[in-house]
Motif scaffolding. Structure first.
Motif, PDB file in Angstrom:
ATOM      1  N   ALA A  47      -6.415  12.888  -1.281  1.00 52.51           N
ATOM      2  CA  ALA A  47      -5.396  12.650  -0.258  1.00 52.51           C
ATOM      3  C   ALA A  47      -5.257  11.148  -0.051  1.00 52.51           C
ATOM      4  O   ALA A  47      -6.247  10.440   0.051  1.00 52.51           O
ATOM      5  N   ASP A  48      -4.048  10.671  -0.056  1.00 49.02           N
ATOM      6  CA  ASP A  48      -3.836   9.236   0.034  1.00 49.02           C
ATOM      7  C   ASP A  48      -2.805   8.953   1.118  1.00 49.02           C
ATOM      8  O   ASP A  48      -1.959   9.796   1.406  1.00 49.02           O
ATOM      9  N   PHE A  49      -2.907   7.758   1.701  1.00 44.99           N
ATOM     10  CA  PHE A  49      -1.912   7.390   2.689  1.00 44.99           C
ATOM     11  C   PHE A  49      -0.631   6.965   1.979  1.00 44.99           C
ATOM     12  O   PHE A  49      -0.693   6.380   0.898  1.00 44.99           O
ATOM     13  N   PRO A  50       0.554   7.252   2.557  1.00 43.52           N
ATOM     14  CA  PRO A  50       1.793   6.757   1.943  1.00 43.52           C
ATOM     15  C   PRO A  50       1.841   5.232   1.992  1.00 43.52           C
ATOM     16  O   PRO A  50       1.188   4.600   2.815  1.00 43.52           O
ATOM     17  N   PHE A  51       2.619   4.674   1.079  1.00 39.19           N
ATOM     18  CA  PHE A  51       2.602   3.225   0.915  1.00 39.19           C
ATOM     19  C   PHE A  51       3.049   2.487   2.169  1.00 39.19           C
ATOM     20  O   PHE A  51       2.484   1.443   2.505  1.00 39.19           O
ATOM     21  N   THR A  52       4.037   3.034   2.906  1.00 44.51           N
ATOM     22  CA  THR A  52       4.538   2.329   4.086  1.00 44.51           C
ATOM     23  C   THR A  52       3.423   2.132   5.116  1.00 44.51           C
ATOM     24  O   THR A  52       3.293   1.053   5.701  1.00 44.51           O
ATOM     25  N   ILE A  53       2.571   3.171   5.281  1.00 47.35           N
ATOM     26  CA  ILE A  53       1.490   3.050   6.266  1.00 47.35           C
ATOM     27  C   ILE A  53       0.488   1.994   5.811  1.00 47.35           C
ATOM     28  O   ILE A  53       0.000   1.181   6.600  1.00 47.35           O
ATOM     29  N   LYS A  54       0.210   1.980   4.478  1.00 46.41           N
ATOM     30  CA  LYS A  54      -0.709   0.972   3.961  1.00 46.41           C
ATOM     31  C   LYS A  54      -0.165  -0.428   4.207  1.00 46.41           C
ATOM     32  O   LYS A  54      -0.897  -1.341   4.578  1.00 46.41           O
ATOM     33  N   ALA A  55       1.148  -0.596   4.014  1.00 46.70           N
ATOM     34  CA  ALA A  55       1.746  -1.917   4.186  1.00 46.70           C
ATOM     35  C   ALA A  55       1.648  -2.359   5.641  1.00 46.70           C
ATOM     36  O   ALA A  55       1.332  -3.517   5.931  1.00 46.70           O
ATOM     37  N   ILE A  56       1.868  -1.427   6.585  1.00 47.48           N
ATOM     38  CA  ILE A  56       1.754  -1.783   8.002  1.00 47.48           C
ATOM     39  C   ILE A  56       0.315  -2.152   8.333  1.00 47.48           C
ATOM     40  O   ILE A  56       0.043  -3.102   9.074  1.00 47.48           O
ATOM     41  N   GLY A  57      -0.642  -1.401   7.719  1.00 47.76           N
ATOM     42  CA  GLY A  57      -2.049  -1.754   7.894  1.00 47.76           C
ATOM     43  C   GLY A  57      -2.321  -3.167   7.417  1.00 47.76           C
ATOM     44  O   GLY A  57      -3.029  -3.933   8.081  1.00 47.76           O
ATOM     45  N   TYR A  94       0.667  -4.929  -4.624  1.00 47.07           N
ATOM     46  CA  TYR A  94       0.541  -3.491  -4.895  1.00 47.07           C
ATOM     47  C   TYR A  94       1.487  -3.069  -6.015  1.00 47.07           C
ATOM     48  O   TYR A  94       1.101  -2.385  -6.957  1.00 47.07           O
ATOM     49  N   THR A  95       2.745  -3.509  -5.923  1.00 51.61           N
ATOM     50  CA  THR A  95       3.735  -3.098  -6.925  1.00 51.61           C
ATOM     51  C   THR A  95       3.368  -3.639  -8.302  1.00 51.61           C
ATOM     52  O   THR A  95       3.428  -2.915  -9.297  1.00 51.61           O
ATOM     53  N   LEU A  96       2.985  -4.926  -8.353  1.00 50.80           N
ATOM     54  CA  LEU A  96       2.680  -5.527  -9.655  1.00 50.80           C
ATOM     55  C   LEU A  96       1.439  -4.898 -10.274  1.00 50.80           C
ATOM     56  O   LEU A  96       1.387  -4.712 -11.494  1.00 50.80           O
ATOM     57  N   SER A  97       0.442  -4.543  -9.436  1.00 53.43           N
ATOM     58  CA  SER A  97      -0.765  -3.951 -10.014  1.00 53.43           C
ATOM     59  C   SER A  97      -0.479  -2.557 -10.550  1.00 53.43           C
ATOM     60  O   SER A  97      -1.160  -2.072 -11.447  1.00 53.43           O
ATOM     61  N   LYS A  98       0.549  -1.873 -10.007  1.00 53.99           N
ATOM     62  CA  LYS A  98       0.945  -0.580 -10.563  1.00 53.99           C
ATOM     63  C   LYS A  98       1.708  -0.769 -11.879  1.00 53.99           C
ATOM     64  O   LYS A  98       1.613   0.046 -12.790  1.00 53.99           O
ATOM     65  N   LEU A  99       2.491  -1.858 -11.965  1.00 56.59           N
ATOM     66  CA  LEU A  99       3.354  -2.057 -13.132  1.00 56.59           C
ATOM     67  C   LEU A  99       2.580  -2.558 -14.337  1.00 56.59           C
ATOM     68  O   LEU A  99       2.808  -2.121 -15.453  1.00 56.59           O
ATOM     69  N   SER A 100       1.654  -3.506 -14.095  1.00 53.51           N
ATOM     70  CA  SER A 100       1.055  -4.194 -15.233  1.00 53.51           C
ATOM     71  C   SER A 100      -0.438  -3.936 -15.285  1.00 53.51           C
ATOM     72  O   SER A 100      -1.094  -3.773 -14.265  1.00 53.51           O
ATOM     73  N   MET A 101      -0.995  -3.919 -16.481  1.00 51.91           N
ATOM     74  CA  MET A 101      -2.424  -3.711 -16.652  1.00 51.91           C
ATOM     75  C   MET A 101      -3.189  -5.034 -16.602  1.00 51.91           C
ATOM     76  O   MET A 101      -4.403  -5.049 -16.528  1.00 51.91           O
ATOM     77  N   LEU A 102      -2.487  -6.155 -16.684  1.00 55.01           N
ATOM     78  CA  LEU A 102      -3.139  -7.462 -16.665  1.00 55.01           C
ATOM     79  C   LEU A 102      -3.791  -7.675 -15.307  1.00 55.01           C
ATOM     80  O   LEU A 102      -3.118  -7.649 -14.293  1.00 55.01           O
ATOM     81  N   SER A 144      -8.841  -0.219   6.555  1.00 58.61           N
ATOM     82  CA  SER A 144      -9.312   1.106   6.134  1.00 58.61           C
ATOM     83  C   SER A 144      -8.158   1.907   5.542  1.00 58.61           C
ATOM     84  O   SER A 144      -8.370   2.746   4.660  1.00 58.61           O
ATOM     85  N   LEU A 145      -6.923   1.662   5.994  1.00 57.67           N
ATOM     86  CA  LEU A 145      -5.771   2.335   5.383  1.00 57.67           C
ATOM     87  C   LEU A 145      -5.565   1.835   3.960  1.00 57.67           C
ATOM     88  O   LEU A 145      -5.287   2.613   3.045  1.00 57.67           O
ATOM     89  N   ILE A 146      -5.744   0.515   3.750  1.00 56.50           N
ATOM     90  CA  ILE A 146      -5.537  -0.045   2.413  1.00 56.50           C
ATOM     91  C   ILE A 146      -6.535   0.542   1.432  1.00 56.50           C
ATOM     92  O   ILE A 146      -6.193   0.883   0.302  1.00 56.50           O
ATOM     93  N   THR A 147      -7.812   0.667   1.856  1.00 56.46           N
ATOM     94  CA  THR A 147      -8.834   1.169   0.945  1.00 56.46           C
ATOM     95  C   THR A 147      -8.931   2.690   0.976  1.00 56.46           C
ATOM     96  O   THR A 147      -9.829   3.246   0.364  1.00 56.46           O
ATOM     97  N   ASN A 148      -8.017   3.352   1.693  1.00 56.31           N
ATOM     98  CA  ASN A 148      -7.955   4.814   1.722  1.00 56.31           C
ATOM     99  C   ASN A 148      -9.266   5.426   2.232  1.00 56.31           C
ATOM    100  O   ASN A 148      -9.867   6.269   1.575  1.00 56.31           O
ATOM    101  N   ALA A 149      -9.711   4.982   3.384  1.00 54.75           N
ATOM    102  CA  ALA A 149     -10.908   5.564   3.989  1.00 54.75           C
ATOM    103  C   ALA A 149     -10.552   6.946   4.536  1.00 54.75           C
ATOM    104  O   ALA A 149      -9.389   7.211   4.827  1.00 54.75           O
TER     105      ALA A 149
END
Lengths: 153, 249
Positions: free
Chosen positions: B112-122, B156-164, A18-23
């Motif tokens: 509102a978005d979660f910071p990247f570090t939290i997403k990575a831990i998720g 995550y990083t590559l999808s931000k960098l490239s449109m392919l 849910s964190l990845i998909t920003n729930a």
């Protein structure tokens, strides 16, 4: 101990996705409960009672469906927000991986075997997910028809 | 209740539908929400959504359409618009407030978005769950946690960098398999299959698959098939990434 680890990791994994998909933040607790319950039931059915894996997946998805249906109405959330993170635990990643692995090893019959199993598991998860909404809408319609008939009489 | 001009209303509906499609909502839900918004603003709105286009008709005389794009997931966006349309329906929010909010969302295209570090831990936690199923010893969980984080970070990083579109997943799958093989050759784990299975879990196209099934059940076959194809391509690009690593090493 084993079950406890399952409950905790099942919940954490659902919250993680849910964190990845920003729930939304207010849904995190609901997602955790649903994910933990469905994963634990799935795990017990699969590893302790040695049930057919299709049935275990069906029951796991059914629990997600019924909990999502009620939580969505209770907290005014779209159902999808609860379903998506919880479903990720049940995805047949192992079978999909083995499909590719056997393909690489030129074991084509094994690959087709695993691919068919992946497809079957995915379909049973889908069926389990839709059991609750289907019956809920049917019951609601039935009640509406009854009410209309009473009013006419 | 003041009535918005037809021109403003059509703009508002198009923007709402565009945001919902980009947030990863199902097409029938988008149509439903937009028609409800139109009804609560006192107009007859018809909406038709496919994956790549949104058509809107207002009061049988004004027609508009907008191009949308596949991809992107933001459940927060869906929830916010859903809440706002509900408030609009029970009249706790005025149409002007609604328009200002939608314009703001449309301008910045983010919530509102979660910071990247939290997403990575998720992502790390997501990759630990399959280890339970195979009854692996505890140190596998720890390796899997870190390999999952690395795989998600790369994607995550590559999808931000490239449109392919599918290249990032291919490379992420390749590197995950490579890390598994390296762990095995260092003697840290006895087999790398479970590590790979766990680590690809955060990359699974969960939203696309779920939406595709839901739309298929609601008989929106067109967008459902497009989403199925997309999730199949995502899954196979991860798979071929892993396969090429297994073949090379």
């Amino acid at each position: 101990m084993d079950i406890f680890l399952n409950v905790v990791l099942g919940g954490l994994s659902a919250i993680g996705f849910s964190l990845i998909t920003n729930a939304p933040r207010r849904a995190a607790g609901i997602i955790g409960i649903t994910g933990a319950l469905s994963w634990t039931v799935f795990y017990i059915l699969k590893n302790y009672s040695h049930m057919n894996i299709l049935i275990a997946n069906y029951v796991g998805a059914f629990i997600i469906g019924i909990l999502a249906y009620y939580f969505a109405r209770m907290y005014h959330l779209p159902e999808n927000i609860i379903v998506i993170p919880c479903l990720v635990n049940l995805v047949p990643g192992g079978n999909a991986y083995r499909t590719i692995l056997y393909m690489v090893q030129s074991n084509y019959s094994g690959s087709i075997n695993q691919g068919l199993q992946t497809f079957l598991i995915a379909s049973f998860i889908a069926i389990g997910l839709f059991t609750t909404p289907y019956f809920a809408t049917s019951i609601r319609r039935l009640k509406m028809i009854r009410a209309n008939r009473n009013r006419i009489e | 209740m003041e009535q918005l001009a037809t021109h403003d209303l059509s703009d508002l509906c198009l923007k709402t539908a565009y945001l919902l499609v980009n947030g990863g909502a199902e097409t029938y839900r988008v149509e439903d929400t937009v028609e409800r918004i139109g009804a609560s603003l006192g107009s007859d709105v018809k909406c038709y959504v496919t994956v790549t286009a949104i058509f809107i008709e207002i009061n049988h005389k004004s027609y508009k359409f907008i191009k949308a794009r596949l991809g992107g997931t933001n459940l927060q966006m869906i929830d916010e618009i859903n809440t706002m349309s509900r408030q609009l329906a029970v009249k706790t929010m005025t149409p002007d407030e609604f328009r200002i909010h939608i314009d703001h969302l449309y301008k910045y295209k983010r919530t509102a978005d979660f910071p990247f570090t939290i997403k990575a831990i998720g992502a790390g936690f997501v990759s630990m769950a399959p280890m339970l199923l195979f009854k692996m010893p505890l140190y596998y969980f720890i390796y899997c946690f870190f390999v999952g984080i690395i795989g998600y970070t790369i994607s995550y990083t590559l999808s931000k960098l490239s449109m392919l579109p599918y290249a990032d997943l291919f490379i992420a799958g390749f590197i995950i398999a490579l890390l598994g093989i390296i762990l095995k050759s260092l003697g840290l784990v006895t087999q790398y299959h479970t590590i790979i299975i766990g680590a690809i879990m955060p990359l699974v196209p969960g939203v696309a698959i779920t939406n595709a099934i839901r739309e298929l059940v609601m008989r929106h076959a067109l967008s459902s098939m497009v989403k199925f194809l997309d999730s199949l391509l995502v899954a196979s690009s991860i798979g071929f990434g892993i396969a090429s690593a297994l073949i090379i090493f």
